[in-house]
Design a protein around this motif. Structure first.
Motif, short mmCIF file in Angstrom:
data_model
loop_
_atom_site.label_atom_id
_atom_site.label_comp_id
_atom_site.label_asym_id
_atom_site.label_seq_id
_atom_site.Cartn_x
_atom_site.Cartn_y
_atom_site.Cartn_z
N GLN A 146 -69.03 -1.07 -34.13
CA GLN A 146 -69.45 -0.74 -35.49
C GLN A 146 -70.51 0.37 -35.49
O GLN A 146 -71.12 0.66 -34.45
CB GLN A 146 -70.02 -1.99 -36.18
N LEU A 188 -75.80 -1.00 -38.80
CA LEU A 188 -75.78 -2.46 -38.89
C LEU A 188 -76.82 -3.07 -37.97
O LEU A 188 -77.08 -2.58 -36.87
CB LEU A 188 -74.39 -3.00 -38.52
N TRP A 220 -73.55 -7.88 -36.23
CA TRP A 220 -72.10 -7.78 -36.43
C TRP A 220 -71.41 -8.87 -35.61
O TRP A 220 -71.71 -9.06 -34.44
CB TRP A 220 -71.60 -6.41 -35.99
N SER A 239 -71.15 -9.18 -41.20
CA SER A 239 -72.14 -8.21 -40.71
C SER A 239 -73.36 -8.24 -41.61
O SER A 239 -73.36 -8.83 -42.69
CB SER A 239 -71.53 -6.79 -40.67
#
Length: 221
Positions: free
Chosen positions: A11, A15, A18, A142
């Motif tokens: 990702q 973030l 996750w 997430s």
């Protein structure tokens, strides 16, 4: 259930947490953890292990708790079901905050009610990945930096409003002079906010009150 041979972060860097999308894992499967990250192994909502940066192999030798999760051999490997969370522990220093509405206070020097607003910046990082995922992230897929700052925005603004009102009213500091007190206010608010974030595995870093002013459309300006 398809079995996964490689587990890694897939990702963007924005973030903070996750969840790896597949829970079908096998022993001997490598887990790649990037710098400033940790990988958490969950089963049934319980945290079993935390893996730091580097390449890890899901074996009973490396993760002893797998001996309790995996019982049957499967062609030299053993399948098992578990959740793997990746947590980004890098410091986020560019979180801006501001009081959404003016704080109504009486200026001690001029004796009139003055609306003031406060703005600033703060930094945060995930200090305890286990607490962060179990107490804050929950069952989502997430969790982003934006969601983290939004979650704690109410705490920040409430503490800032109280600190500003106290400085102006109780300490007798005029709104025209309060800019010289920003460092002290920053330290005071940081000491009050930090303990409230800690149970969620979040550390407050470099909290700053950068500006306290009267809105430009106010007649007092």
């Amino acid at each position: 259930m398809a079995l996964i041979d490689i587990v890694k972060w897939e990702q963007p860097g924005e973030l903070l947490a996750w969840r790896f999308p597949n829970t079908g894992l096998t022993t001997a499967a490598p887990v790649f953890v990037n710098e400033s990250q940790e990988a958490l192994l969950f089963r049934g909502g319980k945290l079993y292990d935390v893996l730091g940066p580097g390449a890890h192999t899901l074996t009973t030798e490396n993760i002893p708790i797998l001996g309790k999760l995996v019982n049957l051999p499967f062609g030299g490997q053993s399948p098992f079901s578990a959740e793997v969370w990746f947590v980004n522990r890098a410091v986020t220093l560019d979180v801006n905050w501001g009081t959404p509405d003016p704080i109504q206070v009486e200026d001690p020097k001029y004796g009139i009610i003055v609306p003031v607003r406060a703005f600033g910046q703060l930094g945060m990082r995930v200090a305890d990945a286990g607490a962060f995922v179990t107490k804050l992230v929950g069952a989502t897929q997430s969790f982003s930096r934006t969601e983290l700052s939004s979650y704690f925005r109410g705490i920040v603004t409430a503490r800032v409003k109280t600190a500003v009102a106290t400085a102006i009213v109780r300490q007798g500091i005029s709104i025209l002079e309060i800019s010289s007190k920003l460092q002290k206010l920053s330290e005071q608010v940081e000491s009050e906010i930090a303990p409230e974030l800690r149970p969620f595995g979040v550390e407050l870093i470099a909290f700053r009150v950068l500006s306290i002013n009267v809105p430009e459309d106010d007649e007092w300006v």
